[in-house]
Scaffold this active site. Structure first.
Site, PDB file in Angstrom:
ATOM      1  N   ARG A  18      -5.196  -3.415 -16.200  1.00 39.86           N
ATOM      2  CA  ARG A  18      -6.467  -3.887 -16.724  1.00 39.86           C
ATOM      3  C   ARG A  18      -7.524  -3.992 -15.611  1.00 39.86           C
ATOM      4  NH1 ARG A  18      -7.246 -10.351 -17.411  1.00 39.86           N
ATOM      5  NH2 ARG A  18      -9.247 -10.274 -18.432  1.00 39.86           N
ATOM      6  N   TYR A  23      -9.420  -6.840 -10.850  1.00 33.97           N
ATOM      7  CA  TYR A  23      -8.220  -7.674 -10.718  1.00 33.97           C
ATOM      8  C   TYR A  23      -7.144  -7.098  -9.795  1.00 33.97           C
ATOM      9  CZ  TYR A  23     -10.389 -10.078 -14.634  1.00 33.97           C
ATOM     10  OH  TYR A  23     -11.271 -10.773 -15.423  1.00 33.97           O
ATOM     11  N   ALA A  75      -9.299 -16.341 -19.601  1.00 29.35           N
ATOM     12  CA  ALA A  75     -10.503 -16.558 -20.429  1.00 29.35           C
ATOM     13  C   ALA A  75     -10.587 -17.979 -20.979  1.00 29.35           C
ATOM     14  CB  ALA A  75     -10.528 -15.547 -21.566  1.00 29.35           C
ATOM     15  N   SER A 100     -10.514 -13.121  -9.451  1.00 27.38           N
ATOM     16  CA  SER A 100     -11.890 -12.737  -9.144  1.00 27.38           C
ATOM     17  C   SER A 100     -12.712 -13.989  -8.836  1.00 27.38           C
ATOM     18  CB  SER A 100     -12.492 -11.997 -10.341  1.00 27.38           C
ATOM     19  OG  SER A 100     -12.536 -12.848 -11.480  1.00 27.38           O
ATOM     20  N   ARG A 109     -18.935 -16.780 -17.240  1.00 27.10           N
ATOM     21  CA  ARG A 109     -17.738 -17.127 -16.446  1.00 27.10           C
ATOM     22  C   ARG A 109     -18.027 -18.196 -15.394  1.00 27.10           C
ATOM     23  NH1 ARG A 109     -14.050 -12.959 -17.877  1.00 27.10           N
ATOM     24  NH2 ARG A 109     -15.193 -11.063 -18.342  1.00 27.10           N
TER      25      ARG A 109
END
Ligand code: DQA
Length: 150
Positions: A18, A23, A75, A100, A109
């Site tokens: 992903r 990442y 998330a 991150s 975020r």
């Protein structure tokens, strides 16, 4: 032997496949292996857990017999009052980690609902965020004499 539980939130099972530019190429198993070696070296117990489901993470936090929590809520960092409340109710030394730098990314975020109820947060160092978080937790538990010889 006292134990640290490592909790990985949703989609972290896809690490290595992903958004590698964000990442990295390592998988969740690679990260867990590094932490398991570190735990062995330092005489700390470790359990690892990943779930894509908020309620399962809440149950894990509630039921754990660990002495400290290392968590990447993924998330759910930005949305989960339930995970935040479970951590505050548990009152264990807890480190929140992110691969991150969440503050250098999209605005949604920038806010962590988890940060105000944890001991500290480490964000932006890729796999090393977990390693640094693990060490911080281990040292904190040692100071609190929860782990002998850690
Ligand atoms: C993440 C950052 C979150 O914003 C994102 O939803 C993730 C991973 C990180 O480790 O950088 O899934 O927690």
């Amino acid at each position: 032997m006292k134990k640290i539980i490592v909790i990985h939130g949703p989609n972290l099972d896809l690490l290595g496949k992903r958004e590698k530019d964000i990442y990295g190429a390592e998988t969740i198993d690679d990260i867990n292996s590094v932490l398991i070696s570190k735990a062995k070296e330092t005489g700390v117990g470790i359990e690892t857990f990943q779930s894509n489901h908020e309620g399962d993470i809440v149950d894990k936090i509630r039921d754990t017999d660990a002495s400290g929590i290392l968590i990447n809520p993924a998330a759910y960092t930005h949305t989960s009052i339930a995970i935040r409340d479970a951590l505050s109710a548990k009152r264990l030394p807890t480190v929140e980690v992110h691969l991150s730098n969440i503050y250098a990314r999209e605005e949604f975020r920038h806010k962590s609902l988890i940060a105000p109820v944890v001991t500290g947060q480490i964000s932006g160092f890729g796999r090393e965020s977990y390693v640094l978080g693990f060490d911080a937790l281990r040292m904190m538990l040692k100071e609190r004499s929860c782990i002998e010889n850690a």
